[in-house]
Design a protein around this motif. Structure first.
Motif, mmCIF file in Angstrom:
data_model
loop_
_atom_site.group_PDB
_atom_site.id
_atom_site.type_symbol
_atom_site.label_atom_id
_atom_site.label_comp_id
_atom_site.label_asym_id
_atom_site.label_seq_id
_atom_site.Cartn_x
_atom_site.Cartn_y
_atom_site.Cartn_z
ATOM 1 N N GLU A 65 -33.284 43.379 10.005
ATOM 2 C CA GLU A 65 -33.470 42.579 11.222
ATOM 3 C C GLU A 65 -34.925 42.141 11.378
ATOM 4 O OE1 GLU A 65 -32.571 42.899 16.031
ATOM 5 O OE2 GLU A 65 -32.098 44.576 14.666
ATOM 6 N N LYS A 68 -35.590 39.217 9.163
ATOM 7 C CA LYS A 68 -35.016 37.985 9.695
ATOM 8 C C LYS A 68 -35.884 37.423 10.831
ATOM 9 C CE LYS A 68 -30.186 39.029 8.589
ATOM 10 N NZ LYS A 68 -28.823 39.291 9.143
ATOM 11 N N VAL A 69 -36.351 38.336 11.722
ATOM 12 C CA VAL A 69 -37.189 37.881 12.832
ATOM 13 C C VAL A 69 -38.488 37.272 12.322
ATOM 14 C CG1 VAL A 69 -38.494 38.651 14.844
ATOM 15 C CG2 VAL A 69 -36.176 39.492 14.472
ATOM 16 N N GLU A 70 -39.116 37.918 11.330
ATOM 17 C CA GLU A 70 -40.355 37.365 10.769
ATOM 18 C C GLU A 70 -40.105 36.019 10.114
ATOM 19 O OE1 GLU A 70 -41.735 40.382 8.152
ATOM 20 O OE2 GLU A 70 -42.745 41.541 9.740
ATOM 21 N N GLU A 72 -37.751 33.882 11.031
ATOM 22 C CA GLU A 72 -37.567 32.927 12.127
ATOM 23 C C GLU A 72 -38.911 32.539 12.745
ATOM 24 O OE1 GLU A 72 -34.935 34.766 14.818
ATOM 25 O OE2 GLU A 72 -33.139 34.501 13.573
#
Length: 239
Positions: A65, A68-70, A72
Motif C-alpha cells: 500500500e 502504491k501511495v508513493e 500516486e
C-alpha cells in the motif's frame, strides 16, 4: 615467442594475456571469499524483521500500500507540474504578468480576511465599543462641554475683534496692491511720454536706419557688374 590459443582459435602472445584486476569485484572468486569474511550485524538483521504486533502478511500488505501511495504521489506531482506549465502558457498568451497575479492574490486574500469569522467578530466588537463610548455619560458630557466652549469662543468680543481685524487687514492689503499696480502703470506711461525717452527712441531709430543703409550699399557694391572682381586685369605693357 610463446603463444596461447584462445577458445576462438586466435593465437595471442603470452605477453598480451590480460592481467588480473586488482579489484575484488572483477574476480568473482575473491569477491565471494571477501564477502564471507564480513561480520553480520545481528541488530540490523533484527530491524528487517516485522514490527511488533504485525505479522509478515500484514507487513507485506502495508508495504504494498505504501508503494502504491508513493506512486500516486509521484503521478500527482507530474500532473500538477503539467497543469502549472499549461497555466503559465495561458497567462502568457493573455498578456498577464506576475504583477497582475500578485494583485489578484492580494485581492483574494483581503476578501478572504473580510469574510473570515475573526474579522467579522472583530468588526462587531469594535461597533459595540463605539456605541458604548458614544452613548456613555463621559462622552456626552465632554461633547456638550466642547460645544459650550466653541459657542462662547465665537461669541466673545476678542474673537469678533480678531475676525474684524483680519478682514480689515485683507481689504487694506488688496487696496494697497491695486494702488501699487496703478502707480507702476502711470509711471511707465509718464516715462514713455518724457522728452528723455523720446530722444533716446529717436537716436535708436537713427542708428537703425544708418545700419540698414550701410548694409544695402555694401550689398549693391558686391553685386555691381562694373566691379573689378568680375574680370582679371590685363597687362598691356610692352615686353
Amino acid at each position: 615467442m610463446l603463444t596461447e590459443e584462445t577458445p576462438l582459435g586466435v593465437s595471442l602472445p603470452l605477453s598480451a594475456k590480460p592481467r588480473s584486476s586488482p579489484f575484488p569485484s572483477d574476480r568473482p572468486g575473491l569477491l565471494s571469499d571477501a564477502m564471507t569474511d564480513v561480520p553480520v550485524d545481528s541488530a540490523a538483521a533484527a530491524r528487517t524483521s516485522a514490527p511488533e504486533g504485525l505479522t509478515l502478511a500484514e507487513e507485506e500488505e502495508l508495504r504494498s500500500e505504501l508503494a502504491k501511495v508513493e506512486e500516486e504521489i509521484g503521478t500527482l506531482r507530474q500532473v500538477l507540474a503539467a497543469k502549472e506549465r499549461h497555466c503559465g502558457e495561458l497567462k502568457r498568451k493573455l498578456g498577464l504578468t506576475p504583477l497582475d497575479g500578485l494583485k489578484q492574490n492580494l485581492s483574494k486574500s483581503w476578501h478572504d480576511v473580510q469574510v473570515s469569522n475573526a474579522y467579522v467578530k472583530t468588526s462587531e466588537k469594535l461597533g459595540e465599543w463605539n456605541d458604548k463610548v458614544t452613548q456613555s455619560d463621559l462622552y456626552l458630557s465632554a461633547s456638550s462641554t466642547l460645544e459650550d466652549w466653541n459657542e462662547k469662543l465665537t461669541q466673545s468680543e476678542a474673537y469678533k475683534k480678531t475676525q474684524e481685524t483680519l478682514s480689515q487687514a485683507g481689504q487694506k492689503t488688496s487696496a494697497a496692491l491695486s494702488n501699487v499696480g496703478s502707480v507702476i502703470s502711470r509711471k511707465l506711461g509718464d516715462m514713455r511720454n518724457s522728452a528723455t525717452f523720446k530722444s533716446f527712441e529717436d537716436r535708436v531709430g537713427t542708428i537703425k536706419s544708418r545700419v540698414v543703409g550701410s548694409r544695402e550699399n555694401s550689398t549693391e557694391g558686391l553685386h555691381s557688374p562694373s566691379g573689378t572682381g568680375d574680370k582679371p586685369p590685363q597687362d598691356n605693357a610692352p615686353f
